[in-house]
Scaffold this motif. Sequence first.
Motif, short mmCIF file in Angstrom:
data_model
loop_
_atom_site.label_atom_id
_atom_site.label_comp_id
_atom_site.label_asym_id
_atom_site.label_seq_id
_atom_site.Cartn_x
_atom_site.Cartn_y
_atom_site.Cartn_z
N ARG A 168 18.83 -19.89 22.39
CA ARG A 168 19.30 -21.26 22.61
C ARG A 168 20.82 -21.31 22.61
N ALA A 195 19.15 -38.16 20.51
CA ALA A 195 17.77 -37.84 20.91
C ALA A 195 17.46 -38.34 22.31
N ASP A 240 18.09 -33.25 26.25
CA ASP A 240 16.76 -32.64 26.30
C ASP A 240 16.52 -31.87 25.00
N TRP A 241 17.54 -31.19 24.51
CA TRP A 241 17.53 -30.52 23.21
C TRP A 241 18.96 -30.19 22.81
N TYR A 242 19.20 -30.05 21.52
CA TYR A 242 20.56 -29.78 21.08
C TYR A 242 20.55 -29.00 19.77
N GLU A 243 21.69 -28.36 19.49
CA GLU A 243 21.86 -27.54 18.29
C GLU A 243 23.11 -28.00 17.54
N GLY A 293 24.52 -29.74 23.19
CA GLY A 293 23.19 -30.09 23.67
C GLY A 293 23.03 -29.83 25.15
N HIS A 294 21.77 -29.65 25.57
CA HIS A 294 21.46 -29.47 26.98
C HIS A 294 20.97 -30.78 27.57
N ARG A 295 21.51 -31.10 28.74
CA ARG A 295 21.13 -32.31 29.46
C ARG A 295 21.06 -31.95 30.93
N THR A 327 25.35 -28.03 29.62
CA THR A 327 25.71 -28.26 28.23
C THR A 327 26.81 -29.30 28.09
#
Length: 447
Positions: free
Chosen positions: A212, A259, A263-266, A285-287, A291
Motif C-alpha cells: 500500500r 472516508a 477510496d483508501w488511505y494510510e 490516500g488513493h482517489r 495519491t
Amino acid sequence: MPSGREPARALIGRVASSFAELPDGSVLSGVDGPLGWSGYGAQLSRATELTGEHESVVCGVAEIGGVRAVVVAFEFGFLGGSLGTRTGTRVEQAFTHAREHRLPVVSLVATGGSRMQEGTPALMQLPRIARQITLTRAAGLPHVAVLRDPTTGGGWATLGAGADVVLGLHGAQVGFAGSRVRPPGYSVTQQFAAGLVDQLLPSGELRGALERWLRLLTTPGDRAPVPQALGAGTLPETGWDAVLRARARSRPRAGDYLAAYFDWYEPISGDRAGGVDPGVLCGFGHRDGRTVAYAAQRGTATRPAGFRTAARLLRTANRLGIPVLTLVDTPGAANDAAAEQAGVGAAIADMFTAVAEASVPVTTLLIGEGGSGGALAFAAPDRMWVTPDSYLAVISPELAAAILKREPARARQTADELRLRPQDLVELGVARGIAQLGRSADQATAM
C-alpha cells in the motif's frame, strides 16, 4: 522467532514477489579489518557459515505489490546486524542504484549499531549513510523504513528515523541506546507514542502495508479536487447561526470527509520531535487511482505537535510531487502553558511556511470552525473553499466582544459584524467558493 531475527532473505521472500541482488563491490581492509582486531577475520568467517551472507546487509531490487523498489535488508544473524565499513559501502551502492533508476527505497532494519571490531571507521559509516538518504530525498524518491527487533544505535539514527515513512513491527526494541547500554531497551510502542513512528504493525501484515505504501508514494495525482460538502445544504442567515452550525456536534467531521473522499488511505503519526496531536489527522490516500496527501483538523484546539506533523506531511508530499488536501476545523491554536512551552508560535510559523513554500497544489476546505491563525495556518490562501456549516474569523465572537469591552450578550451582534459566514468569506475574496451537497468535486462554486 522475533521479527528482527528472521533471516534477511526469508523476510524479503515474504514481502516481495521477486528479488535480484545487487553486485557487491565492498572490500574489507585487511583480514582482521581496519583496526587489525585479533580474531575478527575468524568471526566474519563464522558469521558467513552461520548465515550464508558475507555482510550484515542484503541489497537488491525487489517487486512489492507491482512496484519495483531497492531493498536494504539487515541480516541480524551476521554479527548482530552491526554496521561496518562494508555495510556502508553496500548501503551506498543501493541508494545510488535507486537514484540512477528512479526507484523507491525500503529499509528493513535490524541492527545493534556500529561494529566494535572496526572502531571509528565503522562509526564513520553513519554520515556516509546519512548523505545517501539526503541525496535520495533531494531526488524526490520515497524511502520507507521498517523497524524490526532490534533497531538501535546508528541504524535507528539513520536508516530508521531518517525515512519518509517509518513502520514499526510489534515487539521490536527501538532506540539509540540498546538494552546492553541502558536496560531495559526502549520499545517501538514507546517510540510510536512519542511521535517517532508512523504506524505499528504485526509482522504478518508487513507485506500488505508495504504494498500500500509503495503504491501511495509512487502514484501522485495532479491536484486535490475540492471535496463535496457533507453537512448543511443551505447557508446560515446570521453570523451567530454560522457559529452555532460550526460548533454543532452533529455536523460532519474530518474523519467523515476523508472516508467519503478517498477510496483508501494510510495515516502517518507524530512530529518526529516527541509529540503527537490526536486532533490532527495526516497521511496519504488513493482517489481514482492517484495519491493525494491530507492534513485535517478534527475540531479541537491544535497543539504544537499537530502543526509540526502537518508541516512534515506538507514537506514530504511536496518533495514527492504529491498534491495536498487540507481540512480546516479548529476553534484555534492551543494556548495553555504546555502549548506555549512546546513552542506553539514557532510551530504555527513552520506550518505557514510549509504551505507557502509548497510547489505542489494545495487545496483547502473549511469544514467547521475557523479560529484565527490556528485555522489559517492549514489553509492555502489562493485555493480555499468553505462548506455551508463553517466560519472563519480573526477571533471567536465571544472573545472579540470581550476585547472590545462589550457585554457578553453582544457576541451575537459581533458575529455579524465580523462577517464570518461562508457567503461573507466568498464576497470578501477570502474563499473561492462554497462546496455544495450533491455536486461533484469540481463543481464547488460561489452561491
